[in-house]
Design a protein around this motif. Structure first.
Motif, PDB file in Angstrom:
ATOM      1  N   TYR A 156       1.033  -1.236   0.002  1.00 43.06           N
ATOM      2  CA  TYR A 156       0.004   0.184   0.067  1.00 43.06           C
ATOM      3  C   TYR A 156       1.023   1.249   0.072  1.00 43.06           C
ATOM      4  O   TYR A 156       1.874   1.735   0.832  1.00 43.06           O
ATOM      5  CB  TYR A 156      -0.737   0.063   1.154  1.00 43.06           C
ATOM      6  CG  TYR A 156      -1.818   1.314   0.932  1.00 43.06           C
ATOM      7  CD1 TYR A 156      -2.977   1.002   0.393  1.00 43.06           C
ATOM      8  CD2 TYR A 156      -1.744   2.263   1.903  1.00 43.06           C
ATOM      9  CE1 TYR A 156      -3.957   1.736   0.146  1.00 43.06           C
ATOM     10  CE2 TYR A 156      -2.722   3.392   1.795  1.00 43.06           C
ATOM     11  CZ  TYR A 156      -3.678   3.134   0.853  1.00 43.06           C
ATOM     12  OH  TYR A 156      -4.777   4.194   1.007  1.00 43.06           O
ATOM     13  N   PRO A 157       0.942   1.977  -1.045  1.00 37.57           N
ATOM     14  CA  PRO A 157       1.715   3.180  -1.097  1.00 37.57           C
ATOM     15  C   PRO A 157       1.212   4.389  -0.385  1.00 37.57           C
ATOM     16  O   PRO A 157       0.121   4.746  -0.716  1.00 37.57           O
ATOM     17  CB  PRO A 157       2.045   3.397  -2.772  1.00 37.57           C
ATOM     18  CG  PRO A 157       0.629   2.925  -3.332  1.00 37.57           C
ATOM     19  CD  PRO A 157       0.106   1.579  -2.246  1.00 37.57           C
ATOM     20  N   PRO A 158       1.703   4.737   0.646  1.00 36.02           N
ATOM     21  CA  PRO A 158       1.402   5.952   1.376  1.00 36.02           C
ATOM     22  C   PRO A 158       1.333   7.455   0.647  1.00 36.02           C
ATOM     23  O   PRO A 158       2.332   7.565   0.001  1.00 36.02           O
ATOM     24  CB  PRO A 158       2.268   6.237   2.608  1.00 36.02           C
ATOM     25  CG  PRO A 158       3.005   4.943   2.669  1.00 36.02           C
ATOM     26  CD  PRO A 158       3.256   4.372   1.254  1.00 36.02           C
ATOM     27  N   VAL A 159       0.408   7.992   0.622  1.00 33.86           N
ATOM     28  CA  VAL A 159       0.353   9.326  -0.159  1.00 33.86           C
ATOM     29  C   VAL A 159       1.266  10.207   0.594  1.00 33.86           C
ATOM     30  O   VAL A 159       1.908  11.171  -0.222  1.00 33.86           O
ATOM     31  CB  VAL A 159      -1.110   9.771  -0.148  1.00 33.86           C
ATOM     32  CG1 VAL A 159      -2.110   9.311  -0.753  1.00 33.86           C
ATOM     33  CG2 VAL A 159      -1.575  10.077   1.264  1.00 33.86           C
ATOM     34  N   PHE A 160       1.557   9.948   1.793  1.00 40.83           N
ATOM     35  CA  PHE A 160       2.616  10.747   2.632  1.00 40.83           C
ATOM     36  C   PHE A 160       3.882  10.653   2.057  1.00 40.83           C
ATOM     37  O   PHE A 160       4.872  11.722   2.063  1.00 40.83           O
ATOM     38  CB  PHE A 160       2.765  10.509   3.985  1.00 40.83           C
ATOM     39  CG  PHE A 160       1.542  10.650   4.804  1.00 40.83           C
ATOM     40  CD1 PHE A 160       0.790  11.899   4.984  1.00 40.83           C
ATOM     41  CD2 PHE A 160       0.719   9.421   5.589  1.00 40.83           C
ATOM     42  CE1 PHE A 160      -0.153  12.005   5.630  1.00 40.83           C
ATOM     43  CE2 PHE A 160      -0.437   9.679   6.034  1.00 40.83           C
ATOM     44  CZ  PHE A 160      -0.992  11.099   6.254  1.00 40.83           C
ATOM     45  N   HIS A 161       4.180   9.542   1.091  1.00 40.40           N
ATOM     46  CA  HIS A 161       5.418   9.545   0.445  1.00 40.40           C
ATOM     47  C   HIS A 161       5.584  10.533  -0.991  1.00 40.40           C
ATOM     48  O   HIS A 161       6.512  10.577  -1.394  1.00 40.40           O
ATOM     49  CB  HIS A 161       5.970   8.092   0.083  1.00 40.40           C
ATOM     50  CG  HIS A 161       6.414   7.258   1.112  1.00 40.40           C
ATOM     51  ND1 HIS A 161       6.532   5.856   0.996  1.00 40.40           N
ATOM     52  CD2 HIS A 161       6.253   7.524   2.275  1.00 40.40           C
ATOM     53  CE1 HIS A 161       6.617   5.296   2.481  1.00 40.40           C
ATOM     54  NE2 HIS A 161       6.513   6.381   3.117  1.00 40.40           N
ATOM     55  N   SER A 162       4.237  10.724  -1.350  1.00 42.30           N
ATOM     56  CA  SER A 162       4.361  11.386  -2.746  1.00 42.30           C
ATOM     57  C   SER A 162       3.997  12.947  -2.620  1.00 42.30           C
ATOM     58  O   SER A 162       4.283  13.657  -3.660  1.00 42.30           O
ATOM     59  CB  SER A 162       3.249  10.778  -3.530  1.00 42.30           C
ATOM     60  OG  SER A 162       2.094  11.280  -3.806  1.00 42.30           O
ATOM     61  N   TYR A 163       3.286  13.463  -1.367  1.00 38.94           N
ATOM     62  CA  TYR A 163       2.964  14.820  -1.438  1.00 38.94           C
ATOM     63  C   TYR A 163       2.766  15.153  -0.081  1.00 38.94           C
ATOM     64  O   TYR A 163       2.143  14.690   0.616  1.00 38.94           O
ATOM     65  CB  TYR A 163       1.430  14.560  -2.194  1.00 38.94           C
ATOM     66  CG  TYR A 163       0.801  15.938  -2.590  1.00 38.94           C
ATOM     67  CD1 TYR A 163       1.550  17.020  -3.397  1.00 38.94           C
ATOM     68  CD2 TYR A 163      -0.205  16.347  -2.176  1.00 38.94           C
ATOM     69  CE1 TYR A 163       0.907  18.180  -3.761  1.00 38.94           C
ATOM     70  CE2 TYR A 163      -0.663  17.596  -2.519  1.00 38.94           C
ATOM     71  CZ  TYR A 163      -0.248  18.570  -3.325  1.00 38.94           C
ATOM     72  OH  TYR A 163      -0.677  19.856  -3.873  1.00 38.94           O
ATOM     73  N   ARG A 164       3.365  16.424   0.219  1.00 37.49           N
ATOM     74  CA  ARG A 164       3.253  17.057   1.479  1.00 37.49           C
ATOM     75  C   ARG A 164       1.975  17.532   1.917  1.00 37.49           C
ATOM     76  O   ARG A 164       1.632  17.604   3.225  1.00 37.49           O
ATOM     77  CB  ARG A 164       4.290  18.333   1.335  1.00 37.49           C
ATOM     78  CG  ARG A 164       5.143  18.513   2.697  1.00 37.49           C
ATOM     79  CD  ARG A 164       6.237  19.515   2.334  1.00 37.49           C
ATOM     80  NE  ARG A 164       6.053  20.625   1.537  1.00 37.49           N
ATOM     81  CZ  ARG A 164       5.574  21.946   1.914  1.00 37.49           C
ATOM     82  NH1 ARG A 164       5.902  21.952   3.087  1.00 37.49           N
ATOM     83  NH2 ARG A 164       5.710  22.719   1.026  1.00 37.49           N
ATOM     84  N   HIS A 165       1.243  18.125   0.938  1.00 33.72           N
ATOM     85  CA  HIS A 165      -0.091  18.448   1.440  1.00 33.72           C
ATOM     86  C   HIS A 165      -1.328  17.623   1.470  1.00 33.72           C
ATOM     87  O   HIS A 165      -2.263  17.626   0.656  1.00 33.72           O
ATOM     88  CB  HIS A 165      -0.490  19.822   0.490  1.00 33.72           C
ATOM     89  CG  HIS A 165       0.281  21.073   0.706  1.00 33.72           C
ATOM     90  ND1 HIS A 165       0.691  21.955  -0.287  1.00 33.72           N
ATOM     91  CD2 HIS A 165       1.215  21.313   1.619  1.00 33.72           C
ATOM     92  CE1 HIS A 165       1.736  22.716   0.055  1.00 33.72           C
ATOM     93  NE2 HIS A 165       1.741  22.531   1.305  1.00 33.72           N
ATOM     94  N   SER A 166      -0.904  16.380   2.208  1.00 33.93           N
ATOM     95  CA  SER A 166      -1.826  15.276   2.078  1.00 33.93           C
ATOM     96  C   SER A 166      -2.394  15.194   3.220  1.00 33.93           C
ATOM     97  O   SER A 166      -1.685  15.368   4.543  1.00 33.93           O
ATOM     98  CB  SER A 166      -1.217  14.051   1.395  1.00 33.93           C
ATOM     99  OG  SER A 166       0.017  13.576   2.241  1.00 33.93           O
ATOM    100  N   ILE A 167      -3.538  14.831   3.282  1.00 35.18           N
ATOM    101  CA  ILE A 167      -4.409  14.495   4.719  1.00 35.18           C
ATOM    102  C   ILE A 167      -4.936  13.226   4.576  1.00 35.18           C
ATOM    103  O   ILE A 167      -5.845  13.027   3.753  1.00 35.18           O
ATOM    104  CB  ILE A 167      -5.614  15.591   4.736  1.00 35.18           C
ATOM    105  CG1 ILE A 167      -4.939  17.032   4.643  1.00 35.18           C
ATOM    106  CG2 ILE A 167      -6.088  15.174   6.007  1.00 35.18           C
ATOM    107  CD1 ILE A 167      -6.164  17.973   4.450  1.00 35.18           C
ATOM    108  N   VAL A 168      -4.665  12.238   5.507  1.00 36.29           N
ATOM    109  CA  VAL A 168      -5.259  10.914   5.472  1.00 36.29           C
ATOM    110  C   VAL A 168      -6.503  10.888   6.351  1.00 36.29           C
ATOM    111  O   VAL A 168      -6.500  11.388   7.494  1.00 36.29           O
ATOM    112  CB  VAL A 168      -4.285   9.769   5.620  1.00 36.29           C
ATOM    113  CG1 VAL A 168      -4.821   8.478   5.985  1.00 36.29           C
ATOM    114  CG2 VAL A 168      -3.393   9.522   4.672  1.00 36.29           C
ATOM    115  N   VAL A 169      -7.678  10.318   5.825  1.00 44.38           N
ATOM    116  CA  VAL A 169      -8.770   9.922   6.707  1.00 44.38           C
ATOM    117  C   VAL A 169      -9.047   8.599   6.787  1.00 44.38           C
ATOM    118  O   VAL A 169      -8.974   7.800   5.959  1.00 44.38           O
ATOM    119  CB  VAL A 169     -10.095  10.932   6.192  1.00 44.38           C
ATOM    120  CG1 VAL A 169     -11.270  10.459   7.310  1.00 44.38           C
ATOM    121  CG2 VAL A 169      -9.768  12.135   6.104  1.00 44.38           C
TER     122      VAL A 169
END
Ligand code: PLP
Length: 328
Positions: A156-169
Motif C-alpha cells: 500500500y503506497p502511502p500518499v505521505f511519500h508522494s505529496y506534502r499537502h496530504s491529509i489521510v482520513v
C-alpha cells in the motif's frame, strides 16, 4: 477530553503510522474523529470556502458529494479507466484555480481497486505542478477506510511519500469489523504547509459539527488495537469464491484487490432491471448509479459463507435470463 482526542490514543496512532510509512508522526499530527465520515466532514469544513471545487473519481462513495455540499463545496466528478484507476491526463486538465482538493479512496468502495505506487507518485508530482501554476495549496485527501484490507500481499503506497499537502482520513469500522461504531482519525502530513493552523481548524470543526469529538470509550479501546486487523485471509477467500463463480457464469468483473466489494458490469444497460431480477431470489446488491456509474452493480461480500453460497443460484438465474454464457 481534549477536542483532538486523548493524547495517549493520538500517540498510539502516530506510532503505528510512523511504522507503516517510515515518516515520523507525533500526536500533534492526529485528530481522533467520529469515523471516517466525521473525519471527512471535519477536513472539508476546515479547508473549503464557498464555491471551492473538490475532485472525485467515479465510481465513488456517493456520500462524498453530500459531505462536500455540506460545507459549500462543489463536486467535480472525473472518470476512471477500465480498471477503475484515475486517469491523470484527465485530472491534469480538470484542476483549475478553484480546485481546493482532490479526494481519493483506495482500496475503493465500490470497486475494490487499490492504487499502485506509480500512480500515487505521479499524482503527487502532478499536484505539485498545479500548485506551482496556481500559487495555491491544493490538498490531497486520501480516504483510507479500507487501508488494512488488501489482498494478494499487495503493498500500500502511502500518499505521505508522494505529496506534502496530504491529509489521510482513516476508520476503524472496517479494519476492526466494527461497522456502526464511530471511530477513526485524521492524519496530517507532519511537513504540510500551515500545519498548526490546519490542525487547529480540524480540532475546532470536530467540536462544532454536532457530533462533538470521537467517542471516549472507543478511543480507549483503539489505543491498544493499532496493529490489529480483521482476518484479511478470510475476506480474500470470500473474494476468490465469488469472483471465480461470477466470472464462470459469464459476468464481467474487475478482480478487486482490497476492501470487501465487487463491482461487476450489469448484463443489461439498465442495472435496475437486473437488480430487480436478483431481488426475486433474495439477492440484494446496490445499483452502480448510486456510485455515479450506471450500468454496474455493487456486491458487498462481507457476509457469512452460507449467504455467499446461497446467492449463487440467484446470480446464475439472472445471468441466464439476460443472456450471459457460462465459461466452463
Ligand atoms: C469509502 C468510505 N469512506 C468513508 C466511510 C465511512 O466510514 P465510517 O464508518 O468510519 O464513518 C465509508 C463507510 O462505508 C466508506 O465506504
Amino acid at each position: 477530553m481534549e477536542n483532538a482526542g486523548y493524547a495517549d490514543t493520538r500517540a498510539a496512532v502516530a506510532v503505528q503510522l510512523s511504522h507503516e510509512t517510515g515518516i515520523r508522526f507525533s500526536g500533534n499530527d492526529i485528530v481522533m474523529t467520529c469515523g471516517a465520515a466525521g473525519g471527512l466532514n471535519v477536513v472539508l469544513k476546515t479547508i473549503l470556502n464557498h464555491g471551492d471545487e473538490v475532485i472525485v473519481f467515479a465510481p465513488y462513495f456517493m456520500e462524498f458529494g453530500n459531505y462536500i455540499d455540506n460545507h459549500g463545496g462543489v463536486t467535480t466528478v472525473l472518470p476512471t479507466d477500465d480498471r477503475f484507476i484515475p486517469k491523470l491526463d484527465v485530472l491534469e486538465d480538470a484542476i483549475s484555480a478553484k480546485t481546493k482538493a482532490v479526494l481519493i479512496n483506495s482500496p475503493n468502495n465500490p470497486t475494490g481497486a487499490v492504487y499502485g505506487r506509480d500512480l500515487i507518485m505521479e499524482l503527487g508530482e502532478l499536484m505539485r505542478r498545479k500548485e506551482a501554476q496556481y500559487k495555491e495549496q491544493i490538498f490531497l485527501i486520501s480516504d483510507e477506510a479500507y487501508r488494512k484490507i488488501i489482498y494478494d500481499g499487495l503493498p500500500y503506497p502511502p500518499v505521505f511519500h508522494s505529496y506534502r499537502h496530504s491529509i489521510v482520513v482513516a476508520s476503524h469500522s472496517k479494519d476492526l469489523a466494527l461497522a456502526g461504531e464511530r471511530i477513526g482519525y485524521i492524519a496530517l502530513h507532519p511537513d504540510c504547509g500551515d500545519h498548526d493552523e490546519l490542525i487547529n481548524g480540524f480540532v475546532f470543526s470536530n467540536r462544532i459539527l454536532g457530533f462533538v469529538n470521537a467517542p471516549a470509550m472507543m478511543q480507549h479501546l483503539v489505543k491498544h488495537l493499532q496493529h490489529v486487523t480483521v482476518s484479511v485471509a478470510d475476506y480474500q477467500r470470500k473474494r476468490d469464491f465469488l469472483y471465480y463463480n461470477l466470472v464462470n457464469m459469464g459476468y464481467s468483473v474487475v478482480k478487486p484487490q482490497g476492501a470487501f466489494y465487487m463491482f461487476p458490469e450489469s448484463p443489461v444497460g439498465n442495472e435496475m432491471a437486473f437488480i430487480d431480477e436478483l431481488r426475486k431470489d433474495h439477492v440484494l446488491v446496490v445499483p452502480g448509479r448510486g456510485f455515479g456509474t450506471p450500468g454496474y452493480f455493487r456486491i458487498s461480500y462481507c457476509v457469512d459463507d452460507k449467504t455467499l453460497k446461497g446467492s449463487l443460484d440467484g446470480f446464475k438465474k439472472a445471468a441466464q435470463k439476460f443472456g450471459l454464457h457460462t465459461k466452463s
